[in-house]
Motif scaffolding. Structure first.
Motif, PDB file in Angstrom:
ATOM      1  N   ASN A  28      30.685  54.712  40.104  1.00 46.77           N
ATOM      2  CA  ASN A  28      30.894  55.939  39.383  1.00 46.77           C
ATOM      3  C   ASN A  28      31.960  56.606  39.386  1.00 46.77           C
ATOM      4  O   ASN A  28      32.295  56.915  38.101  1.00 46.77           O
ATOM      5  CB  ASN A  28      29.786  56.929  40.366  1.00 46.77           C
ATOM      6  N   CYS A  29      32.802  56.536  40.255  1.00 49.93           N
ATOM      7  CA  CYS A  29      34.290  57.166  40.154  1.00 49.93           C
ATOM      8  C   CYS A  29      35.126  56.398  39.247  1.00 49.93           C
ATOM      9  O   CYS A  29      35.840  56.873  38.483  1.00 49.93           O
ATOM     10  CB  CYS A  29      34.938  57.170  41.549  1.00 49.93           C
ATOM     11  N   MET A  32      34.046  56.894  35.475  1.00 46.49           N
ATOM     12  CA  MET A  32      34.297  58.318  35.482  1.00 46.49           C
ATOM     13  C   MET A  32      35.893  58.400  34.827  1.00 46.49           C
ATOM     14  O   MET A  32      36.165  58.909  33.851  1.00 46.49           O
ATOM     15  CB  MET A  32      34.149  59.352  36.245  1.00 46.49           C
ATOM     16  N   PRO A  46      37.539  66.452  30.272  1.00 44.26           N
ATOM     17  CA  PRO A  46      36.293  65.980  31.117  1.00 44.26           C
ATOM     18  C   PRO A  46      35.455  66.762  31.517  1.00 44.26           C
ATOM     19  O   PRO A  46      35.474  68.166  31.247  1.00 44.26           O
ATOM     20  CB  PRO A  46      37.341  65.601  32.506  1.00 44.26           C
ATOM     21  N   ASP A  47      34.501  66.395  32.135  1.00 46.68           N
ATOM     22  CA  ASP A  47      33.140  67.273  32.366  1.00 46.68           C
ATOM     23  C   ASP A  47      33.580  68.350  33.388  1.00 46.68           C
ATOM     24  O   ASP A  47      32.893  69.407  33.213  1.00 46.68           O
ATOM     25  CB  ASP A  47      32.030  66.627  32.882  1.00 46.68           C
ATOM     26  N   SER A  91      29.022  69.948  36.027  1.00 44.97           N
ATOM     27  CA  SER A  91      29.338  69.484  34.743  1.00 44.97           C
ATOM     28  C   SER A  91      28.325  69.955  33.809  1.00 44.97           C
ATOM     29  O   SER A  91      28.761  70.328  32.667  1.00 44.97           O
ATOM     30  CB  SER A  91      29.126  67.971  34.893  1.00 44.97           C
ATOM     31  N   ASN A 233      30.863  56.246  29.189  1.00 46.44           N
ATOM     32  CA  ASN A 233      29.737  56.618  29.537  1.00 46.44           C
ATOM     33  C   ASN A 233      28.660  55.945  29.686  1.00 46.44           C
ATOM     34  O   ASN A 233      27.773  56.115  30.421  1.00 46.44           O
ATOM     35  CB  ASN A 233      29.654  57.987  28.447  1.00 46.44           C
ATOM     36  N   LYS A 236      28.842  53.891  32.714  1.00 47.70           N
ATOM     37  CA  LYS A 236      28.285  54.683  33.756  1.00 47.70           C
ATOM     38  C   LYS A 236      26.877  54.793  34.011  1.00 47.70           C
ATOM     39  O   LYS A 236      26.345  54.751  35.039  1.00 47.70           O
ATOM     40  CB  LYS A 236      28.929  56.234  33.542  1.00 47.70           C
TER      41      LYS A 236
END
Length: 255
Positions: A28-29, A32, A46-47, A91, A233, A236
């Protein structure tokens, strides 16, 4: 011997599910970071604001590391659930990036499911040698989160043109099969929400998810080029579905 062999298989599957879920934070990291690097080229934000983003990622990696090594796994699974909940909420309210409603449902419902998976892990489910009794309240809460995710999937099959086309392009039987899948997701959601036949529902979900990842999420050309979902995305989102698969495996074998 047959009973022992079956028990060993279930234990291996449970461990495999735990391995996938505990390592989810790393992917996930990474995805991102790659996503925000992708956005930097076109000057999109970024979010989450940058100072908080690094704190968020640091917490995620810390929890994933301790869970992976089996150190206080229940506590760090609970910490991972809290970290992801705060990150998702930040986010969402930050509003730095605009997403379509259909994409929001895909993104946030999967985050909710991963939170549920971490709660299931924090309950003690999936432990090979369980020294303390599992916390049923945490497991039940995690199952409810997974049920909410399945409701969102069923909703998308009815109301999201993007999701409907992704399924219709890859499943035989067209609209009839799509409606059968809608009913199946709804029944699975009711099972997780009610707490009845959870192991059977998890087994069905664990069988279904790899096909979804392979044929629906894995259709990068459709999502990235046709629906304009950013490449990383989508990667992810694939990782999130893999994490949900890990949680389903745990419940399917040790629910």
């Amino acid at each position: 011997m047959a009973a022992i062999s079956r028990k060993e298989v279930l234990r291996l599957l449970s461990r495999f599910g735990a391995i996938i879920l505990t390592r989810f934070g790393f992917w996930n990291c990474f995805s991102m970071l790659m996503l925000f690097a992708e956005r930097a080229d076109i000057k999109r934000k970024p979010d989450i604001q940058v100072p908080y983003l690094y704190v968020d990622m640091g917490a995620a990696v810390l929890c994933a590391s301790f869970m992976s090594f089996g150190v206080k796994r229940r506590w760090f699974a609970l910490g991972a659930a809290l970290q992801l909940a705060v990150s998702t909420y930040a986010s969402y309210i930050g509003g730095q990036v605009h997403y379509g409603d259909w994409l929001k449902v895909r993104m946030y419902s999967r985050a909710i499911a991963i939170i549920g998976g971490f709660l299931v892990l924090a309950s003690g489910a999936g432990e090979v040698y369980r020294q303390k009794p599992r916390t049923r309240s945490l497991q039940s809460t995690g199952q409810v989160f997974l049920g909410i995710y399945l409701i969102c999937v069923a909703y998308s099959l009815q109301h999201s043109k993007e999701d409907r086309m992704a399924y219709l392009n890859h499943i035989p039987g067209g609209e009839i099969t799509l409606q059968l899948l809608f009913v199946l997701y709804g029944v699975l959601a009711l099972s997780f929400l009610s707490g009845y036949y959870v192991r059977l529902a998890a087994q069905i979900l664990a069988t279904l998810l790899p096909l979804v990842v392979l044929f629906i999420d894995g259709n990068i050309g459709y999502w990235h080029h046709t629906r304009r979902v950013e490449f990383w995305n989508q990667m992810k989102l694939i990782g999130q579905n893999a994490g949900i698969f890990g949680a389903a495996l745990i419940l399917a074998t040790d629910g």
